[in-house]
Each structure stands twice: as structure tokens, then as C-alpha cells.
Design a protein around this motif. Sequence first.
Motif, short mmCIF file in Angstrom:
data_model
loop_
_atom_site.label_atom_id
_atom_site.label_comp_id
_atom_site.label_asym_id
_atom_site.label_seq_id
_atom_site.Cartn_x
_atom_site.Cartn_y
_atom_site.Cartn_z
N GLN A 223 8.73 -2.47 -1.25
CA GLN A 223 7.63 -1.79 -0.56
C GLN A 223 6.80 -0.95 -1.52
OE1 GLN A 223 10.17 0.17 2.26
NE2 GLN A 223 9.76 -1.31 3.90
N VAL A 224 7.49 -0.29 -2.44
CA VAL A 224 6.79 0.52 -3.44
C VAL A 224 5.94 -0.36 -4.35
CG1 VAL A 224 7.10 2.03 -5.45
CG2 VAL A 224 8.51 2.37 -3.41
N SER A 225 6.51 -1.47 -4.81
CA SER A 225 5.77 -2.38 -5.69
C SER A 225 4.54 -2.94 -5.00
CB SER A 225 6.68 -3.53 -6.14
OG SER A 225 7.76 -3.04 -6.92
N TYR A 226 4.67 -3.26 -3.72
CA TYR A 226 3.54 -3.79 -2.96
C TYR A 226 2.39 -2.79 -2.91
CZ TYR A 226 0.71 -4.99 1.09
OH TYR A 226 -0.35 -5.26 1.93
N LEU A 227 2.71 -1.53 -2.59
CA LEU A 227 1.67 -0.52 -2.48
C LEU A 227 1.00 -0.26 -3.83
CD1 LEU A 227 3.23 2.11 -0.03
CD2 LEU A 227 1.23 0.67 0.38
N LYS A 228 1.78 -0.23 -4.89
CA LYS A 228 1.22 0.04 -6.22
C LYS A 228 0.33 -1.09 -6.69
CE LYS A 228 4.03 1.88 -9.26
NZ LYS A 228 5.25 2.11 -10.07
N GLU A 229 0.66 -2.31 -6.29
CA GLU A 229 -0.16 -3.46 -6.69
C GLU A 229 -1.42 -3.57 -5.84
OE1 GLU A 229 2.35 -6.85 -6.42
OE2 GLU A 229 3.65 -6.25 -8.09
N LYS A 230 -1.30 -3.27 -4.56
CA LYS A 230 -2.45 -3.39 -3.67
C LYS A 230 -3.42 -2.24 -3.83
CE LYS A 230 -3.77 -4.32 1.12
NZ LYS A 230 -3.30 -4.60 2.50
N TYR A 231 -2.91 -1.05 -4.12
CA TYR A 231 -3.76 0.13 -4.26
C TYR A 231 -3.48 0.79 -5.62
CZ TYR A 231 -3.88 -0.63 0.78
OH TYR A 231 -4.00 -1.20 2.02
N PRO A 232 -3.87 0.15 -6.70
CA PRO A 232 -3.57 0.70 -8.02
C PRO A 232 -4.24 2.05 -8.24
CG PRO A 232 -5.16 -1.09 -8.20
CD PRO A 232 -4.65 -1.10 -6.79
N SER A 233 -3.54 2.95 -8.86
CA SER A 233 -4.06 4.29 -9.14
C SER A 233 -4.13 4.47 -10.64
CB SER A 233 -3.16 5.36 -8.51
OG SER A 233 -3.60 6.65 -8.87
N SER A 234 -5.28 4.96 -11.11
CA SER A 234 -5.45 5.15 -12.55
C SER A 234 -4.87 6.48 -13.02
CB SER A 234 -6.94 5.11 -12.91
OG SER A 234 -7.67 6.10 -12.18
N ASN A 235 -4.66 7.40 -12.08
CA ASN A 235 -4.14 8.72 -12.44
C ASN A 235 -2.76 8.93 -11.84
OD1 ASN A 235 -6.54 9.47 -13.80
ND2 ASN A 235 -7.50 9.95 -11.82
N ARG A 236 -1.83 9.38 -12.64
CA ARG A 236 -0.49 9.72 -12.17
C ARG A 236 -0.42 11.23 -12.08
NH1 ARG A 236 4.44 6.79 -12.47
NH2 ARG A 236 6.30 8.10 -12.34
N LEU A 237 -0.39 11.77 -10.88
CA LEU A 237 -0.42 13.21 -10.66
C LEU A 237 0.99 13.77 -10.63
CD1 LEU A 237 -3.12 13.27 -7.85
CD2 LEU A 237 -3.46 13.48 -10.32
N VAL A 238 1.09 15.04 -10.93
CA VAL A 238 2.38 15.73 -10.90
C VAL A 238 2.31 16.82 -9.85
CG1 VAL A 238 4.02 17.13 -12.20
CG2 VAL A 238 2.80 15.27 -13.34
#
Length: 279
Positions: A223-238
Motif C-alpha cells: 500500500q505504501v509503495s502504491y501511494l509513493k508511485e502514484k503520488y510522488p513527492s519531491s520533498n521529504r519533510l521531517v
Amino acid sequence: MGSVFGKESVKEPPFDVLLQRTDVKTTYELRQYGERFAASVTYTVNNNGGDDNNNDNVKSPFGILAKYIGVFGTPQNEGSTSIAMTAPVIMEQDAKKPETIAMTAPVVMENTPGEDGTTKKMMFMLPAEYDSMSKIPKPSNPLVHIEEIPSEVGVVHRYNGKYTDTTNRAVAKELGEQLMLDGVSGITEEYVLDNFQFWGYNPPFTLPYFRRNEVWLKLNDDQVSYLKEKYPSSNRLVGGSSSNSMTGRSMFTLGLCGLVVGAYAVGFIFRSRSQYRRI
């Protein structure tokens, strides 16, 4: 005073924001947390809303956990080092000096439906320095248990206002519906309502509008891989206690409250003067 208006002064576990869905009806973040430890109390509420436990203390799981970390006086734990208390959600026979533990956020609540009622669990996340079982003071109350929470990834929806079981379930249902609209496999209403957690960050006296409430739903790797592939984010926030954005939001909230209170006070003074002139 700041806590009344939602100022968050307690530490919370750090996390990475893998993506944010902000242009949808029910917004959410995909967060990744590292390993954490928590103190928990489990209790049962029957189908009529009553408490099935014979021990009256179980009717106040928050109080039990607060006593464990030392909010109400001498901590109900067996420790060896005194730790300074900060503001804000398994025993040995050896008598050791009680150890005060800093309060952290969120306070976590989860439900497990059963035939005779619902088993509820309330958890206090422990500060980051307690990163192994050997460092955590052992509870002197047998109702308190220490849990190791492994690293996990899930989605979080944030909202304000009053929180009740009914409200929390309704919000969790909306989050589940959004995940289904986004095409995440394995998400059903039944699964969401059985597995979501409520996370609370504020004391009870915080005004409802300024409360930070969250519902959390853990996701599996697919499920995590699906979301990351479908909605890629250029910024990784902390996020978490080390996040400057959280401090900024808190300061903005306090500043806004100050403006509102100030405007109200000025208006009240002018109205009062007008009344005196008329008299």
C-alpha cells in the motif's frame, strides 16, 4: 495559558512525511515512524457503554498512566534516576527510587471490537531517551504495560474540535473512503474502523477549535509503495518535536489568538466608554 489555545509544549516522536495529499476532500499525510516505546493500559467497555472491569481504577486509564510518569506526585514506577518533569497521551520486587518521566504526545487510543464489548487501549508514548526496555522504569501498577512499537508507515488525517468515539469513527471512515478513492487496495470500511487509532495532542482544557486531533491507519508495504508511485513527492519533510514547522504553526496560532483577544478587549473598552457618555 498557551495550552488553552493549542500551544504544543510536549515532545512527540520524530517522523518523516513521505507524501501529502492536500487537494482532496479528506487530506492526509503518509508518515514513517521509527521504533518507539509506550506505556499502555487496556480496559473493556461493554456494549451498553459501561466498564466491565471490576477494578474501579481502570475507569480512568489516563489517570493510571499519568501516575506512572509522575504527573500527580510520586511516580508509580521503579526507577533509579530522577528525570525533570515536562508539561503536556511489568514489575520487579526490588524497591527503587521512583522516576518521573517527561510527558510526550500523542496520547493514543485504539479499539478492538469483541462479542461482549470493546477492548480499548490507551498509550502514552515515552520520551526518545527510553530507547530500550532496560532503560524504562518498570511500573508498580500491574495494569500498566510497556510496549515496544516497531517502525511503521501509515496515513494520518488531522482535524480539530471535540473528540468522541462517534466523531473519531466518522473521521476514520472519511479517511478510509479517501484511500479507496485513491485506489489503495485492501482498504474497506470494516478494516478501517477495526484498525484505526485516535491520537490526541492537547490537554482536556484546550479550546476545541485549537485542538490537534489525528486518526492514524497503518499501511502495509504494498500500500505504501502504491501511494509513493502514484503520488510522488519531491520533498521529504521531517516532523515531530524537532520540526520547525510545528513550532511555526504553534506560534502562528498563539499570535492569531492574541490578535482576536486584543481586538475583543479594545471593542469592549470602546463600548463601555460609549455607555458611560450616554449616562
